[in-house]
Design a protein around this motif. Structure first.
Motif, mmCIF file in Angstrom:
data_model
loop_
_atom_site.group_PDB
_atom_site.id
_atom_site.type_symbol
_atom_site.label_atom_id
_atom_site.label_comp_id
_atom_site.label_asym_id
_atom_site.label_seq_id
_atom_site.Cartn_x
_atom_site.Cartn_y
_atom_site.Cartn_z
ATOM 1 N N PHE A 85 0.826 -1.202 0.000
ATOM 2 C CA PHE A 85 0.000 0.000 0.000
ATOM 3 C C PHE A 85 0.866 1.260 0.000
ATOM 4 O O PHE A 85 0.655 2.159 -0.813
ATOM 5 N N ASP A 86 1.814 1.338 0.928
ATOM 6 C CA ASP A 86 2.633 2.550 1.073
ATOM 7 C C ASP A 86 3.402 2.892 -0.194
ATOM 8 O O ASP A 86 3.455 4.056 -0.603
ATOM 9 N N LYS A 87 3.990 1.894 -0.828
ATOM 10 C CA LYS A 87 4.811 2.172 -2.021
ATOM 11 C C LYS A 87 3.936 2.581 -3.202
ATOM 12 O O LYS A 87 4.249 3.524 -3.917
ATOM 13 N N LEU A 88 2.830 1.883 -3.403
ATOM 14 C CA LEU A 88 1.956 2.233 -4.512
ATOM 15 C C LEU A 88 1.326 3.610 -4.288
ATOM 16 O O LEU A 88 1.272 4.442 -5.195
ATOM 17 N N ASN A 89 0.903 3.879 -3.064
ATOM 18 C CA ASN A 89 0.313 5.171 -2.731
ATOM 19 C C ASN A 89 1.325 6.300 -2.938
ATOM 20 O O ASN A 89 0.986 7.347 -3.507
ATOM 21 N N ALA A 90 2.560 6.102 -2.507
ATOM 22 C CA ALA A 90 3.603 7.125 -2.680
ATOM 23 C C ALA A 90 3.817 7.429 -4.154
ATOM 24 O O ALA A 90 3.963 8.599 -4.548
#
Length: 137
Positions: A85-90
């Motif tokens: 989630f964090d990497k895709l969202n960033a």
């Protein structure tokens, strides 16, 4: 796993579909994602893209079945969910999209060999009121 990209009715399909593809590839190359996949015993992935249209316009998303050597421990599952989630969202935020909503932008479900959950997911029985016939139509 299901992954999508934040979008509005004004967004063109080619833009969001391209962003979805680029974001998934960027996240998969990220060191933290590679590490958590290695820790989980990642063997490979089968991915299908799906495009629907609704009130918010074109909705490109992927359905991914990731395969692991053994059952993924709860601690590793939580770490994997966070990193995906964090990497895709960033990536999306850097591209000018609104931030994703947790539980919607990236959704991971654990399915074991003795579970009926994979079959239900593949024929869309996990979604209330949506069957394979409706999905294919």
């Amino acid at each position: 796993m299901t992954r999508t990209i934040p979008h509005t009715a004004e967004d063109e399909l080619r833009t969001t579909l391209g962003g979805l593809t680029e974001g998934r590839a960027w996240a998969a190359r990220h060191r933290a994602v590679k590490q958590v996949r290695e820790e989980a015993g990642f063997m490979g992935c089968i991915t299908a893209k799906e495009i629907t249209r609704g009130n918010n316009g074109w909705h490109p998303h992927t359905h991914d079945v990731e395969v692991f050597r053994e059952s993924v421990a709860p601690k590793v599952y939580r770490k994997m969910s966070k990193e995906y989630f964090d990497k895709l969202n960033a990536f999306y935020v850097r591209q000018g999209h609104k931030p994703m909503v947790k539980g919607i932008g990236v959704k991971l479900d654990i399915i074991t060999r003795d579970s009926d959950a994979l079959g239900c997911y593949l024929v869309k029985l996990q979604e209330t009121g949506v069957g394979l016939g409706n999905e294919m139509a």
